[in-house]
Each structure stands twice: as C-alpha cells, then as structure tokens.
Design an enzyme around this catalytic site. Structure first.
Site, PDB file in Angstrom:
ATOM      1  N   HIS A 121       0.873  -1.179   0.000  1.00 25.43           N
ATOM      2  CA  HIS A 121       0.000   0.000   0.000  1.00 25.43           C
ATOM      3  C   HIS A 121       0.913   1.233   0.000  1.00 25.43           C
ATOM      4  O   HIS A 121       2.020   1.189   0.539  1.00 25.43           O
ATOM      5  CB  HIS A 121      -0.838  -0.055   1.283  1.00 25.43           C
ATOM      6  CG  HIS A 121      -1.901   0.986   1.398  1.00 25.43           C
ATOM      7  ND1 HIS A 121      -1.639   2.285   1.756  1.00 25.43           N
ATOM      8  CD2 HIS A 121      -3.244   0.923   1.216  1.00 25.43           C
ATOM      9  CE1 HIS A 121      -2.765   2.975   1.812  1.00 25.43           C
ATOM     10  NE2 HIS A 121      -3.765   2.175   1.477  1.00 25.43           N
ATOM     11  N   ASP A 199       3.409  -4.247   7.906  1.00 17.82           N
ATOM     12  CA  ASP A 199       2.135  -3.542   7.800  1.00 17.82           C
ATOM     13  C   ASP A 199       1.018  -4.591   7.908  1.00 17.82           C
ATOM     14  O   ASP A 199       0.761  -5.337   6.964  1.00 17.82           O
ATOM     15  CB  ASP A 199       2.086  -2.805   6.454  1.00 17.82           C
ATOM     16  CG  ASP A 199       0.741  -2.132   6.218  1.00 17.82           C
ATOM     17  OD1 ASP A 199      -0.165  -2.268   7.078  1.00 17.82           O
ATOM     18  OD2 ASP A 199       0.592  -1.477   5.170  1.00 17.82           O
ATOM     19  N   GLN A 202      -4.107  -5.230   6.701  1.00 17.83           N
ATOM     20  CA  GLN A 202      -5.043  -6.163   6.062  1.00 17.83           C
ATOM     21  C   GLN A 202      -4.969  -7.562   6.661  1.00 17.83           C
ATOM     22  O   GLN A 202      -5.723  -8.444   6.259  1.00 17.83           O
ATOM     23  CB  GLN A 202      -4.786  -6.247   4.552  1.00 17.83           C
ATOM     24  CG  GLN A 202      -5.032  -4.953   3.797  1.00 17.83           C
ATOM     25  CD  GLN A 202      -6.518  -4.557   3.761  1.00 17.83           C
ATOM     26  OE1 GLN A 202      -7.409  -5.362   4.048  1.00 17.83           O
ATOM     27  NE2 GLN A 202      -6.776  -3.311   3.406  1.00 17.83           N
ATOM     28  N   LYS A 225     -10.483  -1.325  10.061  1.00 20.75           N
ATOM     29  CA  LYS A 225     -10.630  -2.517   9.218  1.00 20.75           C
ATOM     30  C   LYS A 225     -11.018  -3.740  10.053  1.00 20.75           C
ATOM     31  O   LYS A 225     -11.222  -4.818   9.543  1.00 20.75           O
ATOM     32  CB  LYS A 225      -9.337  -2.770   8.450  1.00 20.75           C
ATOM     33  CG  LYS A 225      -8.972  -1.569   7.562  1.00 20.75           C
ATOM     34  CD  LYS A 225      -7.880  -1.868   6.603  1.00 20.75           C
ATOM     35  CE  LYS A 225      -7.277  -0.620   5.984  1.00 20.75           C
ATOM     36  NZ  LYS A 225      -8.054  -0.033   4.911  1.00 20.75           N
ATOM     37  N   CYS A 363      -4.725   2.261  -3.886  1.00 26.25           N
ATOM     38  CA  CYS A 363      -3.521   2.801  -3.200  1.00 26.25           C
ATOM     39  C   CYS A 363      -2.357   1.827  -3.322  1.00 26.25           C
ATOM     40  O   CYS A 363      -1.572   1.658  -2.371  1.00 26.25           O
ATOM     41  CB  CYS A 363      -3.793   3.109  -1.737  1.00 26.25           C
ATOM     42  SG  CYS A 363      -4.927   4.457  -1.516  1.00 26.25           S
TER      43      CYS A 363
END
Ligand code: PLP
Length: 406
Positions: A121, A199, A202, A225, A363
């Site tokens: 991202h 990261d 997700q 999220k 993104c």
C-alpha cells in the site's frame, strides 16, 4: 459458535437498500462495518464520561483515562503484547508507518538500503521514499511472484547488499489478498541485523496476530478494518527500540518536564502520543475486540475463508473474468477485471444492483504497474458476508458482463 445470520443482525447498516436493492457490502478491505456494540461504546463515552484524559483530577477525567488505558490493555491482550509501553495509539496504520520511517531516519545514512514489497500500500512506500529525498537512502522493491506473493528467496538475494537496514512488507497485500510470509521476512531481517516493519492493516481483520510470537520490530494495524472506528491505529514496537528512538511529534502528553532551558520526554508509550488522542476511537476499538471475541473470532475466520473460496471458485469459472493473483495463502480479497471493460464501469453497474465493491488502483499503484493493469474491481469479504451474497454477486456480475459485452 459463530453464526453468520445472528452476527449480521448486529450490523444495522447491513439492512440498507441501495438503489432499491439489498446492500451487499464487499468493500471490507477499505473499511469494515461497525457492530452496535462499537457504536454504543462510542455513544456511552460521549453521553456519560466525555472528558480529556491523564491530566484531570475530576471524576469524568478519571473514568475517561481508565477507559482509554483499559482499551490499550485490551488491544495488548488481543495482539499478544504484555508490555503496554510497546503499544502506541495513533491515527491509523498510515500514521504509524510515518512515525516508524521518520524515527528510524535517525539510524540511517545516505546509501543505506530499504527493501520494500512491490505490492505494498502507498502508506508503506511513500514514507520511505521521503527518506530517499531527505537523507539519500535507496529503496529496492522486493519482487512479487506470478501468484501475487512477495518472494522471500528473492529478498534474501537482495540482502547480499550489506547496506540493507530495513525490510518493510505487508502481512497481507490489500490489492490482492496474498498472505506474505511475515515470519520469514522478520527472521531474514534479524539475520542481517536490519529492522523489520510489518504492515498488518489487512492481516489483523482476517487472522489471529500474535506480535510476541511474530517478533517483528514494528507491527502496524488499523482499527477501522477490524470493526472499530476510523482515526485509530496501533504501532506495536519492541521496547528496546522504542526507548532508543527519538519522539516523533512534540506537544502535550509526550513530555515529562518542559522548560525553556530544556525538555525531557515522557516514558513509553506516551512519548509517542503527543496531544489529545482519539479517546472515543480507542474505546470503540476495545469494544470491537470484545465483540470479535464474543462472536467466536476463530469460527468467524473459518466462515469467511469458506465464503472466500466459494467466491474465488465461481470467479475462476467465468470466462469473462480475469483475476489478479492466485496466491496459495489467500484471504478476503478478490481483485478482478471483466475482459474488455473498464473497472469503473463494472463498479458503477454493480452499485446499481446494490453491490459495493472498490475500483481503481487501491492505493497500490506499483502493484498495478507490475501486473500492467490500469486498475481492478476489488470485492473484499468480512465474516458477516454469506454464501448467498456471493451467489447473488456472481449472478449480478454475469448480468453486468452481459450488459458491457452487448
Ligand atoms: N496498509 C494497508 C495494507 C492498507 O490496506 C491500508 C488501508 O487501506 C493502510 C495501510 C492505511 O491504513 P489507515 O487507513 O489506517 O491509514
């Protein structure tokens, strides 16, 4: 025991009609929907004990402080982090990655190399690029295989350059849904004495993440999220490193003493939390985690993965559909195009039928560039999505493909 029908009743928005059709919400990778328990927790805070935290001696401030710090404890328990000094509460995964990049800059020199996943991202690319400009570090992308997963082997080859100082990758790619070998990248970074930055924006909604077991130097995630509110994210870092890093932003709460003759800083985690934080959002996030526990999160994940497999199987059987990636370990996301059609047209027609999907580059422009695509349509699932919704979606998509072909 997880029960999808019962759980759906907890999400008021799922009763909405869009263009006179029942809403089918398949845009969960952008943000998840919020259960009543989260909305109620935020409302309770504002109606019952709204107050600023930490500095007050009055009752409301004490209650708000207890709730805020209690939420930090909840987050720590969920992500396997006992030392609450290692849990920095921020505005989102983007802010957390910016903090890490800006703070690590003090340990980097011109010519140092940062390995960054090709499928990241933008939030895990641009903050590092800013260091290219400011201090002359060099970004080298980690190659992605044809299935859409970051290649650990290729990354290992890249570490032959002994100036690699940071390895920054997504646990799960947001445009594809590929689960990357986070543990493998963390141990590769450790072998070469580089910092590991994962990261998890997700990953957190779709799997149990235990930061102590994973052992990354820095792990970031986002509440919105995971059924929590927007504007709240978390950086989980190792105390030894966070202690050494300079504070990022200056202001209230992050200080110990301020004087014009010099300022000393607060201890962890507050050293990195300047200013009034998102109190309601943090309390809401803790309520979201309580909720996930209550509904049987492991059962929820198993259900979501079943629905995802059903979706992928149906999509693969459509001649008009081209999928982006085919990872062995794949969660939530189905990125696709209808042959010969622009993703925006597909998304607009799907919306007319009540289906919310995201279209564009998500993104993740370097991912699109790598796979030579202008963009995709992205259907992304959460545990409250059902097999029936997928069947309705496939029927809708067939209609849309027919309209665009005609
Ligand atoms: N990283 C990934 C993989 C994402 O998918 C997103 C959001 O889409 C972000 C970072 C940014 O997260 P936030 O919205 O919390 O800033």
């Amino acid at each position: 025991m997880f029960n999808c029908e019962t759980v759906r009743a907890d999400f008021p928005i799922l009763n909405r009609q869009i263009h006179s059709q029942p809403l089918v919400y398949f845009d969960n990778a952008a943000t998840s929907q919020k259960p009543k328990a989260v909305i109620q927790a935020i409302s309770d805070y504002y109606t019952g004990y709204n107050s600023n935290i930490h500095r007050g001696v009055h009752t409301l401030s004490g209650e708000a402080t207890d709730a805020y710090e209690g939420a930090r404890g909840r987050i720590g328990r969920w992500f396997g982090t006992e030392d609450l000094g290692e849990i920095i509460l921020l505005r989102g995964a983007t802010e957390a990655l910016n903090l890490v990049a800006a703070s690590l800059a003090h340990n980097l020199r011109s010519g140092d190399v940062i390995l960054v996943g090709t499928t990241e991202h933008h939030a895990n690319i641009v903050p590092w690029q800013q260091l290219e400009t400011s201090i002359g570090i060099k970004i080298v992308p980690i190659p992605v295989d044809s299935r859409g997963t970051l290649s650990l082997d290729k990354a290992r080859e890249l570490t032959r350059n002994n100036r690699v100082k940071v390895i920054a990758i997504g646990h799960v790619s947001n445009a594809i849904g590929a689960v990357n070998d986070a543990a493998g990248f963390v141990s590769l970074a450790r072998e070469i004495n580089a910092f590991s930055v994962i990261d998890g924006a997700q990953a957190a909604p779709h799997m149990r993440v235990n930061c102590a077991l994973l052992g990354a130097d820095f792990y970031v995630l986002s509440a919105h999220k995971c059924c929590g509110p927007t504007g709240i994210g978390v950086l989980i870092g190792r105390r030894a490193l966070l202690d050494e890093l300079p504070p990022w932003q200056g202001g209230g709460d992050m200080i110990d003493r301020v004087s014009f003759s010099g300022t000393t800083y607060n201890e962890l985690p507050w050293k990195f939390e300047a200013g009034t934080p998102n109190i309601a959002g943090t309390i809401g996030f803790a309520a979201a985690l309580d909720y996930l526990e209550k509904i049987d999160f492991d059962g929820a994940i198993a259900h979501e993965n079943r629905v995802h497999r059903h979706l992928i199987k149906a999509m693969k059987s459509r001649k008009s559909v081209e999928l982006l990636g085919n990872p062995e370990n794949w969660v939530s996301v189905c990125s696709f195009n209808i042959k010969g059609a622009h993703p925006n047209d597909v998304g607009t027609l799907l919306d007319q039928l009540g289906f919310a999907v995201r279209t564009g580059h998500h993104c993740a422009m370097p991912t699109m560039e790598h796979f030579n695509l202008p963009g995709t349509c992205r259907a992304s699932l959460a545990f409250y999505n059902s097999i029936d919704e997928v069947d309705a979606f496939i029927e809708g998509l067939d209609r849309v493909a027919g309209m665009l072909a005609g």
